[in-house]
Design an enzyme around this catalytic site. Structure first.
Site, PDB file in Angstrom:
ATOM      1  N   GLU A   1      41.365  35.177  41.479  1.00  6.66           N
ATOM      2  CA  GLU A   1      40.789  34.859  42.779  1.00  6.66           C
ATOM      3  C   GLU A   1      41.466  33.577  43.238  1.00  6.66           C
ATOM      4  O   GLU A   1      41.642  32.643  42.448  1.00  6.66           O
ATOM      5  CB  GLU A   1      39.280  34.680  42.653  1.00  6.66           C
ATOM      6  CG  GLU A   1      38.563  34.466  43.964  1.00  6.66           C
ATOM      7  CD  GLU A   1      37.047  34.386  43.783  1.00  6.66           C
ATOM      8  OE1 GLU A   1      36.337  34.868  44.670  1.00  6.66           O
ATOM      9  OE2 GLU A   1      36.587  33.837  42.755  1.00  6.66           O
TER      10      GLU A   1
ATOM     11  N   GLU B   1      30.167  40.447  37.147  1.00  6.93           N
ATOM     12  CA  GLU B   1      31.411  40.333  37.911  1.00  6.93           C
ATOM     13  C   GLU B   1      32.440  39.566  37.091  1.00  6.93           C
ATOM     14  O   GLU B   1      32.116  38.529  36.498  1.00  6.93           O
ATOM     15  CB  GLU B   1      31.167  39.608  39.235  1.00  6.93           C
ATOM     16  CG  GLU B   1      32.440  39.346  40.047  1.00  6.93           C
ATOM     17  CD  GLU B   1      32.164  38.680  41.373  1.00  6.93           C
ATOM     18  OE1 GLU B   1      31.069  38.872  41.925  1.00  6.93           O
ATOM     19  OE2 GLU B   1      33.048  37.946  41.873  1.00  6.93           O
TER      20      GLU B   1
END
Length: 278
Positions: free
Chosen positions: A159, A154
């Site tokens: 984010e 990932e």
């Protein structure tokens, strides 16, 4: 004079969608191989994007649905709404968090290129304006096409939650569903006044040696690929395989925080997503 004015107008239009940056990236040895400028009106291009549906991960509060992702005036708008609706998958005796909630309290959207487009190595760029109120969790990230999470790898190019801008890379461990994280956190307060009111450019540069993550050309995180081999007996490196892109706007959950005091609807606005390769 008329021709001169036309040229000036054309230059202004192209610059507003990052054309100068596109040309610069091309001249630096990168070639544009895929992009969505979100210039259509209505639903996102189905040849480029698919959707996640329902309650998906991290015990998040939102129900993902197609209706909350709309292209309008050159932007992809992912809108999170506070709305109480019945959970169609509700099971009263269930111990699964996805089915034991009688109602959904929020709706949002998550779109991705899974099964449509994936890339191994290159430069991925997003220009966007992100919401930063309590409980909000927007993201721009990738997942590898092979193996279950986190052994597929990932990359969180962007984010945000709890007043922190994150840049994360995760690989697998010997324990299922447990990742080894290489993370950095940048406090929102350190980015300058009115930072969240403006559009910013997030970038990942990924090659055979390392992954580097940036915002507005500021390096946030860099990890060598040799340090990203799954921590199990497989010796599999999840970043030596194609990855696909995800854009989502989550609410609450394991990391997002408490959204109860936040005003809704809230908008995550994406100007473009582009992929370059050498």
């Amino acid at each position: 004079m008329q021709k001169f004015l036309i040229i000036i107008c054309l230059f202004t239009i192209l610059s507003s969608k990052g054309w100068c940056q596109l040309q610069s990236n091309t001249s630096n040895g990168y070639k544009l191989v895929w992009a969505d400028e979100f210039n259509n009106e209505g639903v996102p291009d189905s040849t480029k994007w698919g959707y996640e549906h329902g309650f998906v991960r991290n015990h998040e509060a939102q129900w993902y649905q197609r209706e909350n992702a709309v292209c309008h005036k050159g932007l992809l708008v992912i809108e999170a709404k506070r709305e109480r609706l019945p959970n169609p998958n509700y099971l009263p005796q269930s111990d699964n968090w996805k089915t034991n909630r009688e109602f959904m309290e929020y709706t949002s959207a998550s779109i991705n290129t899974r099964g449509l487009h994936s890339w191994q190595y290159g430069r991925m760029i997003m220009r966007a304006r992100i919401p930063v109120d309590a409980g909000l969790w927007p993201a721009f990230w990738t997942l590898g096409v092979s193996k279950p999470w986190p052994s597929n790898g990932e990359i969180d190019i962007m984010e945000y939650y709890r007043k922190m801008l994150l840049a994360n890379i995760a690989c697998g461990t010997a324990t299922p569903n447990t990742a080894k994280w290489h993370s950095t956190k940048t406090p929102l307060d350190s980015l300058g006044k009115d930072w969240s009111k403006k559009f910013h450019v997030w970038r990942m540069d990924w090659d055979e040696t390392a992954i580097s993550l940036y915002v507005d050309d500021q390096l946030l995180n860099r990890v060598a690929l040799k340090d990203l081999v799954n921590q199990d007996s497989s010796q599999f490196n999840p970043f030596m395989q194609p990855h696909y892109i995800l854009l989502n706007f989550a609410i609450g959950g394991d990391s997002g925080g408490d959204p109860s005091a936040t005003l809704f609807p809230s908008r995550y606005e994406i100007d473009y997503v582009r992929v370059y390769q050498k």
